[in-house]
Design an enzyme around this catalytic site. Sequence first.
Site, PDB file in Angstrom:
ATOM      1  N   GLU A 428       0.842  -1.187   0.000  1.00 30.77           N
ATOM      2  CA  GLU A 428       0.000   0.000   0.000  1.00 30.77           C
ATOM      3  C   GLU A 428       0.886   1.249   0.000  1.00 30.77           C
ATOM      4  O   GLU A 428       1.732   1.420   0.877  1.00 30.77           O
ATOM      5  CB  GLU A 428      -0.865  -0.052   1.270  1.00 30.77           C
ATOM      6  CG  GLU A 428      -1.498   1.252   1.666  1.00 30.77           C
ATOM      7  CD  GLU A 428      -2.092   1.202   3.076  1.00 30.77           C
ATOM      8  OE1 GLU A 428      -2.025   0.132   3.731  1.00 30.77           O
ATOM      9  OE2 GLU A 428      -2.614   2.231   3.502  1.00 30.77           O
ATOM     10  N   ASP A 501      -0.809  -1.185   6.043  1.00 32.28           N
ATOM     11  CA  ASP A 501      -0.650  -0.656   7.398  1.00 32.28           C
ATOM     12  C   ASP A 501      -1.488  -1.455   8.385  1.00 32.28           C
ATOM     13  O   ASP A 501      -2.536  -1.977   8.039  1.00 32.28           O
ATOM     14  CB  ASP A 501      -1.130   0.811   7.450  1.00 32.28           C
ATOM     15  CG  ASP A 501      -0.192   1.732   6.670  1.00 32.28           C
ATOM     16  OD1 ASP A 501       0.935   1.299   6.370  1.00 32.28           O
ATOM     17  OD2 ASP A 501      -0.612   2.867   6.371  1.00 32.28           O
ATOM     18  N   ASP A 503      -3.599  -0.653  10.465  1.00 32.29           N
ATOM     19  CA  ASP A 503      -4.695   0.153  11.020  1.00 32.29           C
ATOM     20  C   ASP A 503      -5.975  -0.118  10.230  1.00 32.29           C
ATOM     21  O   ASP A 503      -5.998  -0.992   9.361  1.00 32.29           O
ATOM     22  CB  ASP A 503      -4.334   1.645  10.986  1.00 32.29           C
ATOM     23  CG  ASP A 503      -4.072   2.144   9.565  1.00 32.29           C
ATOM     24  OD1 ASP A 503      -4.289   1.364   8.605  1.00 32.29           O
ATOM     25  OD2 ASP A 503      -3.654   3.306   9.414  1.00 32.29           O
ATOM     26  N   ASP A 505      -7.602   1.608   7.956  1.00 28.68           N
ATOM     27  CA  ASP A 505      -7.494   1.819   6.514  1.00 28.68           C
ATOM     28  C   ASP A 505      -6.754   0.676   5.838  1.00 28.68           C
ATOM     29  O   ASP A 505      -7.145   0.206   4.770  1.00 28.68           O
ATOM     30  CB  ASP A 505      -6.742   3.127   6.218  1.00 28.68           C
ATOM     31  CG  ASP A 505      -7.673   4.323   6.277  1.00 28.68           C
ATOM     32  OD1 ASP A 505      -8.908   4.093   6.356  1.00 28.68           O
ATOM     33  OD2 ASP A 505      -7.177   5.462   6.260  1.00 28.68           O
TER      34      ASP A 505
END
Length: 640
Positions: A428, A501, A503, A505
């Site tokens: 990403e 990541d 998290d 998102d």
Amino acid sequence: MGTQEYGADQIQILEGLEAVRKRPGMYIGSTSSRGLHHLVYEIVDNAVDEALGGYCDTIDVTINSDNSITVIDNGRGIPVGINHKAGIPAVEVVFTILHAGGKFGGGGYKVSGGLHGVGASVVNALSEWLEVDIYAEGKIYNQRYERGHVCYPLKIVGECEPEKTGTKISFLPDKTVFEETVFDFDVLKQRLREMAFLTKNLKIILRDLRPEDGIVEKTFHYEGGIREFVTYLNKSKTPLYEDVLYFEGKKDNVYVEVAMQHNDSYTESAYSFVNNINTPEGGTHLAGFRNAITKTFNDYARSAKLLKESEANLSGDDIREGLTAIVSIKIEDPQFEGQTKQKLGNSEARGAVDSVVSEQLTYYLEQNPTVAKQICEKSILAQRAREAARKARDLTRRKTALDGMTLPGKLADCSDKNPENCEIFIVEGDSAGGSAKTARSRATQAILPLRGKILNVEKARLDKIYGNAEIKAMITAFGTGIHEDFDITKLRYGKIIIMTDADVDGAHIATLMLTFLYRFMPELIKQGHVYLAKPPLYKLEKNKKTWYAYSDDELAAILDEVGRDQNNKIQRYKGLGEMDADQLWDTTMDPEKRILLKVSMDEEAESEIDLTFTTLMGDKVEPRREFIEANARNAKNLDI
Ligand code: TTJ
């Protein structure tokens, strides 16, 4: 056991029910939770028959505290008079003679077919006990059975108001037969709601007496019948127009009901039923419906000049894009075909549905030109998209066939040409992609950075999907092709590793990636080629030593070991971008040290996964988290 004398007939009866107890699966499909719930449907179906005949408008279903079930209707009551052939009351025939189910009364349509309609005697045979109360002619009749055996002859146990009529059945499924004997409220709720939609004006009440914090009760009552079913199914979508189109009629002794409405999505959801039984594999009734709408919309589009003479006909798929429909027919002698007997075979059903829908839809379109135009325009858009998608696909096909492959510019490929040794990281963001390119082991690790969120393939038409740069890059990098062109032997990397990541998102991007893989190359997941990288959440530095923690628990464990004091320097990673190349290698990419989660797919639960992905990627945000959690549970820890 009662004091009845047993003649030859009685012995035959017992042999019949004994056969059911010996091979329950043959009669109710299975003895799992599914079979258990089937018992309730068997009983309720009888009451629904009474409602279809117009003699009953309320069915009341209760799950009692001991997991027994009570079903009450306000119909005429099962006949209590002596059945002359058997020499016993008709109600006793219903409960003790195999296949006596739908044979009473005559006329009307019976809810029977497939596994259904095997009758109340099967439920009786598979119950520790069953009791029936019949309210008729001012009296209450009662009989009890245990594992199919009559406990005492039918008797009068009380009086009631002469106007009150109906049947009440209570039964407790046999724990020595069923692997599962606890009823699931939601499973019953689903089926009973469907029943109520399919039988307009019938009120079905479902009650659960088990919860300690109070009784739960649901009432299903739909005056609009299948019209409301369509509204219900379209609730989480945006309808294209306000009306739910409804057609009803009878032809060749087939009673036809159809309700339909388009929404702004790209998928079709058509459900078909025969005598209130779902036919997941469709059959002649659904074929008749499809034929009728294809023909009628093409005729209309031509005559209204929405489709020019030079243009090709709309295909059935084009017209059904975003269509929600219920096709429900009632037929006297349904024939079910196919391996699972879930496909209607009666040829008269095709013609009946075709003619009712063609006739009434033609009229509707003439009367409602605005709606007609909206549907035609959506179909024409679908037609163009289909055409564009075909061209895009032909183009990629030709490319792979002629010039071999032009690998995407952003791909940093590995040098080893043996796929078994190779892995590709889908990363990403360009910055994390940069670190990964520096960190990687060039021989065996390839890096493909993707910019931002990738396209949600659940919410885009094929032409847009094929035109998307990130998706094209992945398809060419993997080498396998997609859909019917998919060829696993062309796979260029043994491991496809999604690195995002740690998290919300990142989890969302990973889900979008998995959705794409699942829809376009499911074999990659099935054969275990797809992985999620697991970057650390924390870095702990103390006295020039470094630890990484991949979860809160792990951090706590490390702190327990090294002690909690001011010398601890703890960093919480918010994204891959916060790590330098060395750290990324050490924590997430080094095959010796990293954690990989393997994405797996339960083949049996494939259809469920299908559903999960659909709701997951739809408009609602909430289910997504559930999915990610569930998926994390499915994933297996590897390489640790
Ligand atoms: C048959 O024809 C004469 C009048 O009564 C008809 C009949 O059988 N009605 C009937 C059966 N109503 N309700 C049932 C019934 C309901 C339950 C819950 C269970 C069973 C096995 C039958």
